[in-house]
Design a protein around this motif. Sequence first.
Motif, PDB file in Angstrom:
ATOM      1  N   LEU A 185     -99.344 -37.154  -3.587  1.00  0.00           N
ATOM      2  CA  LEU A 185     -99.131 -35.768  -4.000  1.00  0.00           C
ATOM      3  C   LEU A 185     -97.905 -35.521  -4.876  1.00  0.00           C
ATOM      4  O   LEU A 185     -97.902 -34.559  -5.656  1.00  0.00           O
ATOM      5  N   ARG A 186     -96.864 -36.339  -4.751  1.00  0.00           N
ATOM      6  CA  ARG A 186     -95.604 -35.993  -5.408  1.00  0.00           C
ATOM      7  C   ARG A 186     -95.774 -35.777  -6.900  1.00  0.00           C
ATOM      8  O   ARG A 186     -96.511 -36.500  -7.579  1.00  0.00           O
ATOM      9  N   MET A 187     -95.073 -34.762  -7.426  1.00  0.00           N
ATOM     10  CA  MET A 187     -95.164 -34.423  -8.838  1.00  0.00           C
ATOM     11  C   MET A 187     -93.772 -34.410  -9.473  1.00  0.00           C
ATOM     12  O   MET A 187     -92.758 -34.224  -8.804  1.00  0.00           O
ATOM     13  N   GLY A 188     -93.760 -34.595 -10.807  1.00  0.00           N
ATOM     14  CA  GLY A 188     -92.518 -34.487 -11.555  1.00  0.00           C
ATOM     15  C   GLY A 188     -91.699 -35.759 -11.557  1.00  0.00           C
ATOM     16  O   GLY A 188     -92.147 -36.833 -11.146  1.00  0.00           O
TER      17      GLY A 188
ATOM     18  N   GLY B 240     -73.372 -23.283  -8.760  1.00  0.00           N
ATOM     19  CA  GLY B 240     -73.798 -23.801 -10.056  1.00  0.00           C
ATOM     20  C   GLY B 240     -75.142 -24.509 -10.032  1.00  0.00           C
ATOM     21  O   GLY B 240     -75.409 -25.356 -10.893  1.00  0.00           O
ATOM     22  N   ILE B 241     -76.002 -24.181  -9.071  1.00  0.00           N
ATOM     23  CA  ILE B 241     -77.315 -24.805  -8.949  1.00  0.00           C
ATOM     24  C   ILE B 241     -78.374 -23.713  -8.896  1.00  0.00           C
ATOM     25  O   ILE B 241     -78.279 -22.782  -8.086  1.00  0.00           O
ATOM     26  N   LYS B 242     -79.375 -23.832  -9.778  1.00  0.00           N
ATOM     27  CA  LYS B 242     -80.459 -22.852  -9.838  1.00  0.00           C
ATOM     28  C   LYS B 242     -81.805 -23.562  -9.729  1.00  0.00           C
ATOM     29  O   LYS B 242     -81.951 -24.704 -10.137  1.00  0.00           O
ATOM     30  N   PHE B 243     -82.772 -22.835  -9.184  1.00  0.00           N
ATOM     31  CA  PHE B 243     -84.116 -23.375  -8.998  1.00  0.00           C
ATOM     32  C   PHE B 243     -85.140 -22.469  -9.666  1.00  0.00           C
ATOM     33  O   PHE B 243     -84.965 -21.244  -9.727  1.00  0.00           O
ATOM     34  N   GLN B 244     -86.214 -23.086 -10.166  1.00  0.00           N
ATOM     35  CA  GLN B 244     -87.339 -22.319 -10.679  1.00  0.00           C
ATOM     36  C   GLN B 244     -88.633 -22.974 -10.199  1.00  0.00           C
ATOM     37  O   GLN B 244     -88.726 -24.191 -10.069  1.00  0.00           O
ATOM     38  N   LEU B 245     -89.632 -22.134  -9.926  1.00  0.00           N
ATOM     39  CA  LEU B 245     -90.912 -22.648  -9.455  1.00  0.00           C
ATOM     40  C   LEU B 245     -91.664 -23.293 -10.612  1.00  0.00           C
ATOM     41  O   LEU B 245     -91.928 -22.648 -11.624  1.00  0.00           O
ATOM     42  N   ALA B 246     -91.990 -24.564 -10.463  1.00  0.00           N
ATOM     43  CA  ALA B 246     -92.771 -25.272 -11.478  1.00  0.00           C
ATOM     44  C   ALA B 246     -94.263 -25.159 -11.190  1.00  0.00           C
ATOM     45  O   ALA B 246     -95.060 -24.889 -12.090  1.00  0.00           O
ATOM     46  N   LYS B 247     -94.630 -25.340  -9.912  1.00  0.00           N
ATOM     47  CA  LYS B 247     -96.043 -25.303  -9.564  1.00  0.00           C
ATOM     48  C   LYS B 247     -96.184 -25.270  -8.041  1.00  0.00           C
ATOM     49  O   LYS B 247     -95.332 -25.788  -7.320  1.00  0.00           O
ATOM     50  N   THR B 248     -97.260 -24.641  -7.585  1.00  0.00           N
ATOM     51  CA  THR B 248     -97.614 -24.677  -6.170  1.00  0.00           C
ATOM     52  C   THR B 248     -98.920 -25.432  -6.017  1.00  0.00           C
ATOM     53  O   THR B 248     -99.903 -25.128  -6.702  1.00  0.00           O
ATOM     54  N   ILE B 249     -98.917 -26.430  -5.159  1.00  0.00           N
ATOM     55  CA  ILE B 249    -100.109 -27.241  -4.911  1.00  0.00           C
ATOM     56  C   ILE B 249    -100.502 -27.058  -3.452  1.00  0.00           C
ATOM     57  O   ILE B 249     -99.669 -27.266  -2.548  1.00  0.00           O
TER      58      ILE B 249
ATOM     59  N   TRP C 224    -101.749 -22.230   5.636  1.00  0.00           N
ATOM     60  CA  TRP C 224    -101.972 -21.742   4.274  1.00  0.00           C
ATOM     61  C   TRP C 224    -100.908 -20.695   3.968  1.00  0.00           C
ATOM     62  O   TRP C 224    -100.848 -19.650   4.623  1.00  0.00           O
ATOM     63  N   VAL C 225    -100.059 -20.951   2.981  1.00  0.00           N
ATOM     64  CA  VAL C 225     -98.908 -20.096   2.702  1.00  0.00           C
ATOM     65  C   VAL C 225     -99.146 -19.309   1.423  1.00  0.00           C
ATOM     66  O   VAL C 225     -99.479 -19.879   0.376  1.00  0.00           O
ATOM     67  N   ALA C 226     -98.956 -17.997   1.493  1.00  0.00           N
ATOM     68  CA  ALA C 226     -99.157 -17.123   0.341  1.00  0.00           C
ATOM     69  C   ALA C 226     -97.993 -17.234  -0.643  1.00  0.00           C
ATOM     70  O   ALA C 226     -96.882 -17.631  -0.284  1.00  0.00           O
ATOM     71  N   ASP C 227     -98.262 -16.851  -1.892  1.00  0.00           N
ATOM     72  CA  ASP C 227     -97.255 -16.963  -2.954  1.00  0.00           C
ATOM     73  C   ASP C 227     -96.003 -16.143  -2.661  1.00  0.00           C
ATOM     74  O   ASP C 227     -94.887 -16.571  -2.984  1.00  0.00           O
ATOM     75  N   ASP C 228     -96.176 -14.952  -2.046  1.00  0.00           N
ATOM     76  CA  ASP C 228     -95.003 -14.104  -1.818  1.00  0.00           C
ATOM     77  C   ASP C 228     -94.035 -14.733  -0.824  1.00  0.00           C
ATOM     78  O   ASP C 228     -92.810 -14.588  -0.952  1.00  0.00           O
ATOM     79  N   LEU C 229     -94.552 -15.479   0.139  1.00  0.00           N
ATOM     80  CA  LEU C 229     -93.681 -16.143   1.098  1.00  0.00           C
ATOM     81  C   LEU C 229     -92.942 -17.310   0.445  1.00  0.00           C
ATOM     82  O   LEU C 229     -91.763 -17.551   0.725  1.00  0.00           O
TER      83      LEU C 229
ATOM     84  N   ASN D 147     -86.559 -27.844 -11.278  1.00  0.00           N
ATOM     85  CA  ASN D 147     -87.959 -27.500 -11.060  1.00  0.00           C
ATOM     86  C   ASN D 147     -88.346 -27.773  -9.616  1.00  0.00           C
ATOM     87  O   ASN D 147     -88.037 -28.832  -9.066  1.00  0.00           O
ATOM     88  N   VAL D 148     -89.046 -26.820  -9.005  1.00  0.00           N
ATOM     89  CA  VAL D 148     -89.490 -26.957  -7.620  1.00  0.00           C
ATOM     90  C   VAL D 148     -91.009 -26.987  -7.585  1.00  0.00           C
ATOM     91  O   VAL D 148     -91.686 -26.114  -8.145  1.00  0.00           O
ATOM     92  N   TYR D 149     -91.549 -28.007  -6.928  1.00  0.00           N
ATOM     93  CA  TYR D 149     -92.976 -28.096  -6.651  1.00  0.00           C
ATOM     94  C   TYR D 149     -93.184 -27.850  -5.159  1.00  0.00           C
ATOM     95  O   TYR D 149     -92.739 -28.637  -4.324  1.00  0.00           O
ATOM     96  N   PHE D 150     -93.832 -26.733  -4.835  1.00  0.00           N
ATOM     97  CA  PHE D 150     -94.186 -26.477  -3.439  1.00  0.00           C
ATOM     98  C   PHE D 150     -95.509 -27.162  -3.134  1.00  0.00           C
ATOM     99  O   PHE D 150     -96.514 -26.945  -3.819  1.00  0.00           O
TER     100      PHE D 150
END
Length: 268
Positions: A117-120, A88-97, A67-72, A51-54
């Motif tokens: 700020l840190r999450m997860g 063998g490593i995959k990432f998925q977006l968990a949340k953008t804060i 300010w960074v847009a979602d597409d970037l 899980n990745v928290y941006f």
Amino acid sequence: MPPNATPVNATVFACGNPPMAAEEHAVMARAFAEERMMKNTQVNAEIPTVNVYFQVLASSEKPEDGWVADDLLQKQMDVLNDNFNKHGIKFQLAKTIRTINETWARGQDINFMASQLRMGSYSDLNIYLHLNLTGGAAGVCTIPVPVNGAGTYNFDGCQILTSSLPDDAPYTGLNDGKAGVHEVGHWFGLFHTFENGCNSPGDYVDDTPSEALPPGRGCEIRNSCPGQPGNDPIHNHMSYTGSDCHTEFTLGQQIRMHNQWAVYRAGR
């Protein structure tokens, strides 16, 4: 995380991670010896999708202020997956804060920032995006360590410049998302390929040739450690050559990342 200092804009790839301290060398020496004993079985512990928290730090809701847009952000996710999936490593977006705080956006007071700020969990990746970072670095990241209270969690994560995100502008020497790949390599337990320079045990990975400190920026083939096998690993993500040179992790680095995950991050 490193102490605060006057931030400087990075125009080429550079990492803020310092050389290993003595206690880190002791830990890695033990891990290196254990991995040598396991070579025949090639231990390669499975890593679940990470899980990745941006964490976007900006001084206003304007792109020029961080300010960074979602597409970037999705483009950065794609770069991470393109370079880590084959290992063998995959990432998925968990949340953008997104947080408006000019001090944090400028890379200052980052210890307090992370504590707020840190999450997860310790197996979740927080990526903080800043306008500036200490000493002109394009990024800096923690390595896996034994969990010891909330502080281990709070200060865990990677920081990269918003200017390092992959955009559609002409290549500037930084804007291809590879700074993020390098820093996440640290998060999985990899060190710079020039760790210890030409001296053994290097970066504690057998199949990354020794590389003197610091390497040059260009992609030309070189051997900065004459008499030792192999040319400098100029295409390795953990080198300091320009990010446009970076295309690979080695099998040894892959095993190191999986083993470090199993020992330090899995289930934590």
